[in-house]
Write a protein that holds these residues in place. Structure first.
Motif, PDB file in Angstrom:
ATOM      1  N   ASP A 214      33.353 -50.295 -73.548  1.00 52.65           N
ATOM      2  CA  ASP A 214      34.509 -50.705 -73.774  1.00 52.65           C
ATOM      3  C   ASP A 214      35.505 -51.113 -72.917  1.00 52.65           C
ATOM      4  O   ASP A 214      34.939 -51.095 -71.397  1.00 52.65           O
ATOM      5  CB  ASP A 214      35.255 -49.187 -74.478  1.00 52.65           C
ATOM      6  N   GLU A 215      36.598 -51.558 -73.035  1.00 53.56           N
ATOM      7  CA  GLU A 215      37.657 -51.936 -71.979  1.00 53.56           C
ATOM      8  C   GLU A 215      37.818 -50.717 -71.045  1.00 53.56           C
ATOM      9  O   GLU A 215      37.984 -49.692 -71.558  1.00 53.56           O
ATOM     10  CB  GLU A 215      38.757 -52.512 -72.444  1.00 53.56           C
ATOM     11  N   GLY A 216      37.769 -50.986 -69.949  1.00 55.25           N
ATOM     12  CA  GLY A 216      38.203 -49.973 -69.022  1.00 55.25           C
ATOM     13  C   GLY A 216      37.252 -50.155 -67.642  1.00 55.25           C
ATOM     14  O   GLY A 216      36.665 -51.239 -66.998  1.00 55.25           O
ATOM     15  N   ILE A 217      37.492 -49.225 -66.836  1.00 60.49           N
ATOM     16  CA  ILE A 217      36.819 -49.257 -65.254  1.00 60.49           C
ATOM     17  C   ILE A 217      35.678 -48.312 -65.314  1.00 60.49           C
ATOM     18  O   ILE A 217      35.859 -46.938 -65.761  1.00 60.49           O
ATOM     19  CB  ILE A 217      38.145 -48.927 -64.100  1.00 60.49           C
ATOM     20  N   TYR A 218      34.644 -48.717 -64.548  1.00 63.60           N
ATOM     21  CA  TYR A 218      33.619 -47.680 -64.587  1.00 63.60           C
ATOM     22  C   TYR A 218      32.998 -47.659 -63.134  1.00 63.60           C
ATOM     23  O   TYR A 218      32.896 -48.593 -62.338  1.00 63.60           O
ATOM     24  CB  TYR A 218      32.243 -48.645 -65.458  1.00 63.60           C
ATOM     25  N   PHE A 219      32.757 -46.485 -62.965  1.00 65.01           N
ATOM     26  CA  PHE A 219      32.021 -46.065 -61.523  1.00 65.01           C
ATOM     27  C   PHE A 219      30.764 -45.236 -62.093  1.00 65.01           C
ATOM     28  O   PHE A 219      30.570 -44.764 -62.867  1.00 65.01           O
ATOM     29  CB  PHE A 219      33.123 -45.135 -60.962  1.00 65.01           C
ATOM     30  N   ILE A 230      34.493 -53.487 -63.904  1.00 63.09           N
ATOM     31  CA  ILE A 230      35.805 -53.557 -64.976  1.00 63.09           C
ATOM     32  C   ILE A 230      35.456 -54.425 -65.997  1.00 63.09           C
ATOM     33  O   ILE A 230      35.102 -55.522 -66.145  1.00 63.09           O
ATOM     34  CB  ILE A 230      36.770 -54.266 -64.181  1.00 63.09           C
ATOM     35  N   CYS A 231      35.686 -53.814 -67.387  1.00 65.79           N
ATOM     36  CA  CYS A 231      35.406 -54.294 -68.452  1.00 65.79           C
ATOM     37  C   CYS A 231      36.462 -54.933 -69.237  1.00 65.79           C
ATOM     38  O   CYS A 231      37.389 -54.155 -69.326  1.00 65.79           O
ATOM     39  CB  CYS A 231      34.754 -53.908 -69.456  1.00 65.79           C
ATOM     40  N   HIS A 232      36.819 -56.199 -69.542  1.00 65.08           N
ATOM     41  CA  HIS A 232      37.980 -56.670 -70.219  1.00 65.08           C
ATOM     42  C   HIS A 232      37.603 -57.491 -71.552  1.00 65.08           C
ATOM     43  O   HIS A 232      36.517 -58.012 -71.720  1.00 65.08           O
ATOM     44  CB  HIS A 232      38.959 -57.729 -69.594  1.00 65.08           C
ATOM     45  N   ILE A 233      38.474 -57.373 -72.576  1.00 64.00           N
ATOM     46  CA  ILE A 233      38.099 -58.127 -73.702  1.00 64.00           C
ATOM     47  C   ILE A 233      39.452 -59.028 -73.915  1.00 64.00           C
ATOM     48  O   ILE A 233      40.525 -58.558 -73.633  1.00 64.00           O
ATOM     49  CB  ILE A 233      38.176 -57.363 -75.089  1.00 64.00           C
ATOM     50  N   ILE A 243      34.445 -59.574 -71.074  1.00 68.01           N
ATOM     51  CA  ILE A 243      34.100 -59.977 -69.553  1.00 68.01           C
ATOM     52  C   ILE A 243      33.742 -58.655 -68.755  1.00 68.01           C
ATOM     53  O   ILE A 243      34.677 -57.616 -68.750  1.00 68.01           O
ATOM     54  CB  ILE A 243      35.211 -60.673 -68.735  1.00 68.01           C
ATOM     55  N   LEU A 244      32.589 -58.567 -67.972  1.00 71.06           N
ATOM     56  CA  LEU A 244      32.356 -57.561 -67.049  1.00 71.06           C
ATOM     57  C   LEU A 244      32.383 -58.115 -65.827  1.00 71.06           C
ATOM     58  O   LEU A 244      31.676 -58.908 -65.275  1.00 71.06           O
ATOM     59  CB  LEU A 244      31.049 -56.716 -67.169  1.00 71.06           C
ATOM     60  N   THR A 245      33.227 -57.688 -64.832  1.00 69.89           N
ATOM     61  CA  THR A 245      33.382 -58.096 -63.214  1.00 69.89           C
ATOM     62  C   THR A 245      32.639 -56.872 -62.687  1.00 69.89           C
ATOM     63  O   THR A 245      33.212 -55.869 -62.741  1.00 69.89           O
ATOM     64  CB  THR A 245      34.819 -57.992 -62.996  1.00 69.89           C
ATOM     65  N   LEU A 246      31.736 -57.016 -61.771  1.00 72.06           N
ATOM     66  CA  LEU A 246      31.109 -56.095 -61.132  1.00 72.06           C
ATOM     67  C   LEU A 246      30.918 -56.697 -59.449  1.00 72.06           C
ATOM     68  O   LEU A 246      30.609 -57.637 -59.071  1.00 72.06           O
ATOM     69  CB  LEU A 246      29.614 -56.156 -61.685  1.00 72.06           C
ATOM     70  N   GLY A 247      30.979 -55.446 -58.544  1.00 74.54           N
ATOM     71  CA  GLY A 247      30.783 -55.698 -57.319  1.00 74.54           C
ATOM     72  C   GLY A 247      31.326 -54.415 -56.218  1.00 74.54           C
ATOM     73  O   GLY A 247      31.411 -53.431 -56.948  1.00 74.54           O
ATOM     74  N   GLU A 248      31.293 -54.340 -54.864  1.00 80.64           N
ATOM     75  CA  GLU A 248      31.434 -53.635 -54.087  1.00 80.64           C
ATOM     76  C   GLU A 248      32.889 -53.032 -54.331  1.00 80.64           C
ATOM     77  O   GLU A 248      33.994 -54.025 -54.481  1.00 80.64           O
ATOM     78  CB  GLU A 248      31.080 -53.814 -52.826  1.00 80.64           C
ATOM     79  N   LEU A 249      33.161 -51.676 -53.960  1.00 85.76           N
ATOM     80  CA  LEU A 249      34.704 -51.208 -54.185  1.00 85.76           C
ATOM     81  C   LEU A 249      35.500 -52.021 -53.175  1.00 85.76           C
ATOM     82  O   LEU A 249      36.789 -51.874 -53.551  1.00 85.76           O
ATOM     83  CB  LEU A 249      34.376 -49.799 -54.000  1.00 85.76           C
ATOM     84  N   SER A 250      35.068 -52.476 -51.943  1.00 87.07           N
ATOM     85  CA  SER A 250      35.762 -53.055 -50.925  1.00 87.07           C
ATOM     86  C   SER A 250      36.254 -54.397 -51.251  1.00 87.07           C
ATOM     87  O   SER A 250      37.199 -55.129 -50.392  1.00 87.07           O
ATOM     88  CB  SER A 250      35.098 -53.087 -49.561  1.00 87.07           C
ATOM     89  N   LYS A 251      36.018 -55.125 -52.411  1.00 82.91           N
ATOM     90  CA  LYS A 251      36.323 -56.505 -52.750  1.00 82.91           C
ATOM     91  C   LYS A 251      37.778 -56.524 -53.343  1.00 82.91           C
ATOM     92  O   LYS A 251      38.309 -55.355 -53.597  1.00 82.91           O
ATOM     93  CB  LYS A 251      35.362 -57.129 -53.876  1.00 82.91           C
ATOM     94  N   ASP A 252      38.493 -57.606 -53.056  1.00 82.38           N
ATOM     95  CA  ASP A 252      39.892 -57.612 -53.536  1.00 82.38           C
ATOM     96  C   ASP A 252      40.026 -58.066 -54.880  1.00 82.38           C
ATOM     97  O   ASP A 252      40.293 -59.181 -55.558  1.00 82.38           O
ATOM     98  CB  ASP A 252      40.296 -58.836 -52.626  1.00 82.38           C
ATOM     99  N   TYR A 253      40.047 -56.890 -55.892  1.00 79.28           N
ATOM    100  CA  TYR A 253      39.836 -57.198 -57.346  1.00 79.28           C
ATOM    101  C   TYR A 253      41.467 -57.711 -57.922  1.00 79.28           C
ATOM    102  O   TYR A 253      41.616 -58.238 -58.727  1.00 79.28           O
ATOM    103  CB  TYR A 253      39.531 -55.957 -58.075  1.00 79.28           C
ATOM    104  N   GLU A 254      42.325 -57.180 -57.258  1.00 78.07           N
ATOM    105  CA  GLU A 254      43.811 -57.465 -57.572  1.00 78.07           C
ATOM    106  C   GLU A 254      43.907 -58.828 -57.319  1.00 78.07           C
ATOM    107  O   GLU A 254      44.545 -59.595 -58.178  1.00 78.07           O
ATOM    108  CB  GLU A 254      44.658 -56.610 -56.688  1.00 78.07           C
TER     109      GLU A 254
END
Length: 262
Positions: A214-219, A230-233, A243-254
């Motif tokens: 579902d939409e939301g943040i996953y750890f 991070i999952c978005h509809i 859309i599922l965006t996946l990567g290391e915590l240190s990436k600049d997601y903002e």
């Protein structure tokens, strides 16, 4: 109102994401023109370290945020909706920043008809695709009850009842035309470095994994400790997508999401 300790934690996290190196008190003060003295900043660094939010390799080095600090930071920062996405920006930035992005069209296809061909094959006619599977009387009678059902519902039901040939035939058809991966090499590096099992890897590469989210943040769970998903509809090129965006915590997601949104 954000307190001094939280402000300094957010500041060092931001600095770390921008520079990917340990940050000292004087360095942080000069980077953001912080009015607190270096001694005050060091005092709060000590408290944040005791609370498990900052790490320090040795006494003379700067600090880095822990995984827990980064998780809390992104949980706060990434709570905004994503309504529309620029595909070209997504493609470019996922590669530049080092993220893997999985995009799957949301299915609203309807089963309109079932054709029986010489009692050898069944052709399932949806609104804009056709799926061919081997005939069986049981399957034919089963499917007749699902005329005017959505392809999404048929996929779920077929999987739930163990009709895997039907599930795989439909899923392979729609995956080939309605699923894309941007910067797959980052995911493959993750799979190699953390020895993901074959089922999990295939589930990501075929897009099946998105159906469970579902939409939301996953750890954690299906991810290593230092990763986030991070999952978005939303919409991309006027189509409904997940859309599922996946990567290391240190990436600049903002920065990433601010640049790809329309």
């Amino acid at each position: 109102m954000i307190d001094k300790k939280e402000f300094l934690l957010h500041s060092i996290i931001k600095a770390y994401i921008e520079n990917l190196e340990p940050i000292g008190s004087s360095q942080l003060k000069s980077m953001y023109d912080i009015s607190y003295s270096s001694a005050t900043i060091r005092g709060y660094f000590k408290k944040l370290g005791d609370e498990g939010f900052l790490a320090q390799e040795h006494i003379s080095s700067g600090r880095t945020p822990t995984n827990e600090a980064l998780k809390q930071y992104w949980t706060t920062k990434l709570n905004f909706p994503l309504k529309n996405v620029n595909k070209r920006a997504l493609e470019i930035l996922s590669s530049e920043i080092g993220l893997s992005v999985f995009v799957k069209k949301e299915q609203d296809n309807i089963l309109k008809n079932i054709l029986l061909v010489d009692e050898k094959y069944l052709i399932l006619e949806f609104l804009d695709i056709a799926v061919t599977i081997k005939y069986s009387d049981v399957l034919y009678r089963f499917l007749k009850d699902f005329i005017n059902f959505s392809i999404k519902d048929i996929l779920k039901i077929s999987k739930d009842v163990g009709a895997f040939e039907l599930y795989n035939s439909i899923n392979n058809k729609i995956s080939n035309r309605d699923f894309e991966i941007f910067n797959s090499k980052e995911f493959l590096a993750l799979a190699l470095n953390y020895d993901l099992d074959e089922f999990t890897i295939n589930s990501f590469l075929k897009g099946d994994f998105l159906d469970k989210l579902d939409e939301g943040i996953y750890f954690d769970g299906f991810l290593p400790q230092n990763y986030i998903a991070i999952c978005h509809i939303c919409k991309m090129e006027d189509e409904d997508v997940k859309i599922l965006t996946l990567g290391e915590l240190s990436k600049d997601y903002e920065y990433f999401f601010n640049q790809i949104k329309i």
